[in-house]
Structures are given as C-alpha cells and as structure tokens.
Design a protein around this motif. Structure first.
Motif, PDB file in Angstrom:
ATOM      1  N   ASN A  72     -12.826  -9.222   1.919  1.00 51.79           N
ATOM      2  CA  ASN A  72     -11.869  -8.794   2.585  1.00 51.79           C
ATOM      3  C   ASN A  72     -10.498  -8.597   2.038  1.00 51.79           C
ATOM      4  N   MET A  73     -10.555  -9.478   0.737  1.00 52.31           N
ATOM      5  CA  MET A  73      -9.331  -9.246  -0.096  1.00 52.31           C
ATOM      6  C   MET A  73      -9.444  -8.031  -0.852  1.00 52.31           C
ATOM      7  N   LYS A  74     -10.467  -7.679  -1.273  1.00 51.30           N
ATOM      8  CA  LYS A  74     -10.820  -6.179  -1.863  1.00 51.30           C
ATOM      9  C   LYS A  74     -10.295  -5.124  -1.055  1.00 51.30           C
ATOM     10  N   ARG A  75     -10.378  -5.286   0.193  1.00 52.50           N
ATOM     11  CA  ARG A  75      -9.948  -4.388   1.132  1.00 52.50           C
ATOM     12  C   ARG A  75      -8.406  -4.274   1.350  1.00 52.50           C
ATOM     13  N   MET A  76      -7.685  -5.658   1.172  1.00 52.03           N
ATOM     14  CA  MET A  76      -6.562  -5.796   1.296  1.00 52.03           C
ATOM     15  C   MET A  76      -5.733  -4.931   0.184  1.00 52.03           C
ATOM     16  N   ARG A  77      -6.394  -5.056  -1.135  1.00 55.33           N
ATOM     17  CA  ARG A  77      -5.828  -4.428  -2.314  1.00 55.33           C
ATOM     18  C   ARG A  77      -6.125  -2.699  -2.037  1.00 55.33           C
ATOM     19  N   LEU A  78      -7.156  -2.310  -1.430  1.00 55.02           N
ATOM     20  CA  LEU A  78      -7.672  -0.979  -1.122  1.00 55.02           C
ATOM     21  C   LEU A  78      -6.167  -0.363  -0.299  1.00 55.02           C
ATOM     22  N   PHE A  79      -5.862  -1.371   0.601  1.00 52.91           N
ATOM     23  CA  PHE A  79      -5.032  -1.047   1.668  1.00 52.91           C
ATOM     24  C   PHE A  79      -3.660  -0.696   0.987  1.00 52.91           C
ATOM     25  N   PHE A  80      -3.202  -1.680   0.222  1.00 54.20           N
ATOM     26  CA  PHE A  80      -1.700  -1.486  -0.572  1.00 54.20           C
ATOM     27  C   PHE A  80      -2.065  -0.330  -1.239  1.00 54.20           C
TER      28      PHE A  80
END
Length: 363
Positions: free
Chosen positions: A79-87
């Motif tokens: 999920n933190m990888k997804r947060m990076r992708l989101f940003f």
C-alpha cells in the motif's frame, strides 16, 4: 392518532440534515485520508530517489509501524508503494503540497492543491473518490483529460469500484462522443443533442457474452445473452438507462413488429431502441430502424418525452457506408459495434508483457 403533516415534514427535515451531515463527515474523512496518503507518497518518493530505498526497506518500515501502532491498517509495504504511485502520478499537476521539512523528518499534512488549469477540471470531484478509485484510474489511464473524465464521472454518477473498472475496461473515455450518427440534423434541441453525443459509444465491450462458434451468427442468441446479463449490459451502456423489455411488440395497421431491446434514458428523456446485428452493418438497416422510431413516437412516446433514438449494434461497420446511409432519414440514429472479448488478436500477442510481468515491474 396518526402524525400530522407538519410532524412528518419535521421528521423528513431532520432525516435530510442527518444524511447530509453523514455525507459531509465521510467526505472530510476521505479528504484527510487522501491528504495523508499523498504526503506519505511524497515522503517515500523522495527517500527512494535520494536514499535508494527498496522493497525491503518498505517491508521493515511497515512492520515497525505495526509494532508502534498495533491496530494500524492500510500501511502494508504494497500500500505504501501505491501511495508513492498516487503522489507521483499527480506531482506535475500539483503545487507540491503537502510539503516535507528540509530534513525530511516530519510530514506536514497541508491541503493538496492543483495548478489552476487542473483544478478547474477536477476541483469538485477529487476528494470525493476513495483511494481505491484513484488507484484504478491511475493504473488504467494515460492523459490528464482521461483521468479528469473518470474522476468526474465516478463522482457525479456515484460509480462503485466495480462500475468504474467496467468503464475503464470498456475504454469509455476513448469511445464516448465518437459514435457515427445523424444527431446534428435530427435533434434540434442543442442541450439534448450534446447529451446524446456523450451518452452513446462507438463500441461496447460485452465480455460477459458467451457465444459458441456455432451460434455466433444467431442474433437471438446474442439477444438472449444480453437479457440474461441485463445488469452488466446496463453498466456497459452507462448511467440513466432503464430496461423496458426485449422483443417489444409494436402493432401498426394490425401487423406486428418486434424491437430487439427497448430502453428509456432518464437524462435524454426518450425511448432508445437497440437493434442487434451479428454481422457487418448494411445500409438497409436504416430504413427498418427509421420505421421503428416513427412507430414508437406515434404510439408509445409520452407527450412530455423527447423523440426516440435508435442504435444499431453490429459486429462490424464501415464508417463511410454508415455516413452515406444516414442521409435523408429524419429520425435520430447511430451505429455502434460490439466486441465480446478483451483478448488481443494473435498478431499483437507477445508485443506487450503479460499482467504478471507488469505487476513485477511495478513492484
């Protein structure tokens, strides 16, 4: 003693206030969550670039966070990888807020703000979508216009995650407004014409249809499959369609005629006929459709409704043939195609990585 009208109105007013409050509270919670994920995404993005953080660091970070906050949810390494992708997907369109301290030891949760040209497109919709909605849009779109289209549609039409996925799979953005039609000549109301252009698509993905090779030219089999999966078909069509029936009977001068599929569109305020053709489009289909629409408007249409629209849904079409066929008809019609599979043609196989390879590349 039955409650009076005034009392019932009071109950209605209180209920409305409670529901509005709940909606606003949910919206605020969602906004805070997206702001947090955006900030964490930036934090991780900077660390990856400057300190070469890898997957192992994120796994350790996730485990340590769980130890510090035992009931914490949503902060797995994935999920933190997804947060990076989101940003990173919104980085170039934002004014880089929330910000990080110079030492990157604290994360300031400021409001996410976008550049003015971007803000005009998504200002009222961005924070009303869940993080899962945003991820689906990020992973399945390319341009800002495409992202803005799905964000605004998902918000205004209250798309569930599954409905959003369906529209992304069907490439609704690319196909909306591209339908070969004669609306410019046959729909005099400018507002209705524009709505009609945005309502119908050039191609529909009917991947829920299961037609064996022996039956692929049988239009009744196609119709039966659509009716059997009418909920999924309605999702393919988009919002505001209501299914009236199949093989809808019209009687003209004591002769019976049957329409394949009949719908009503609330936004357009008109009846919509879908005629199914499993082969290539033929010009003679227009005459039959024009007749059906005339009969509908004469016998079925309500006085307050707009004139009916007809869509010929076929396996193949030649747009120039369709263009010539439209001429001299006075009823609003369009011609769409359908496909029943998302599988790439053999000639294209091997040119792109498979799904599992793409997932590994993302990780």
């Amino acid at each position: 003693m039955e409650p009076g009208k005034s009392y019932l109105n009071n109950i209605k007013a209180l209920k409305s206030a409670i529901l509005q409050s709940r909606y606003r509270a949910a919206t605020l919670v969602n906004k805070e969550l997206l702001t947090l994920y955006f900030a964490v995404g930036k934090f991780i993005s900077v660390k990856v670039k400057e300190e070469k953080w890898g997957a192992k660091v994120l796994e350790n970070l996730s485990n340590d966070l769980q130890n510090e906050l035992p009931r914490l949810r949503g902060f797995s390494a994935t999920n933190m990888k997804r947060m990076r992708l989101f940003f990173e997907s919104w980085e170039e369109h934002s004014l880089i807020s929330p910000t990080l301290s110079v030492q990157l030891q604290a994360i300031e949760l400021e409001v996410i703000t976008f550049r003015p040209t971007v803000s005009d497109q998504i200002e009222n919709s961005f924070f009303n979508l869940s993080f899962s909605h945003h991820l689906e849009i990020i992973l399945n779109t390319k341009s800002l216009d495409e992202k803005a289209y799905y964000i605004n549609k998902a918000r205004s039409e209250f798309w569930s995650l599954s409905t959003l996925k369906n529209h992304l799979n069907n490439q609704t953005f690319q196909k909306t407004g591209k339908l070969p039609n004669n609306f410019s000549k046959t729909i005099s109301n400018d507002e209705i014409r524009q709505k009609a252009l945005q309502t119908f698509k050039d191609e529909y993905l009917l991947d829920f249809i299961n037609i064996e090779d022996a039956d692929e030219n049988d239009e009744r089999v196609l119709e039966s499959e659509i009716v059997h999966n009418v909920k999924k078909f309605l999702m393919s069509l988009g919002s505001d369609f209501a299914f009236i029936g199949n093989q809808y009977r019209l009687i003209v001068e004591e002769e019976e005629y049957f329409l394949d599929l009949l719908f009503f569109n609330r936004q357009l305020q008109c009846l919509v006929v879908f005629e199914l053709k499993t082969g290539k489009f033929k010009p003679e289909y227009m005459g039959k459709m024009n007749f059906y629409l005339s009969a509908l408007d004469e016998y079925i249409k309500q006085p307050h409704e707009q004139p009916s629209i007809g869509i010929i849904l076929c396996k193949e079409k030649n747009n120039k043939v369709v263009e010539f066929s439209f001429r001299d008809f006075n009823k609003a019609m369009g011609v769409s195609t359908y496909k029943t599979s998302k599988v790439l043609p053999p000639a294209y196989k091997g040119l792109l990585p498979d799904v599992e390879t793409l997932k590994k590349l993302m990780d």
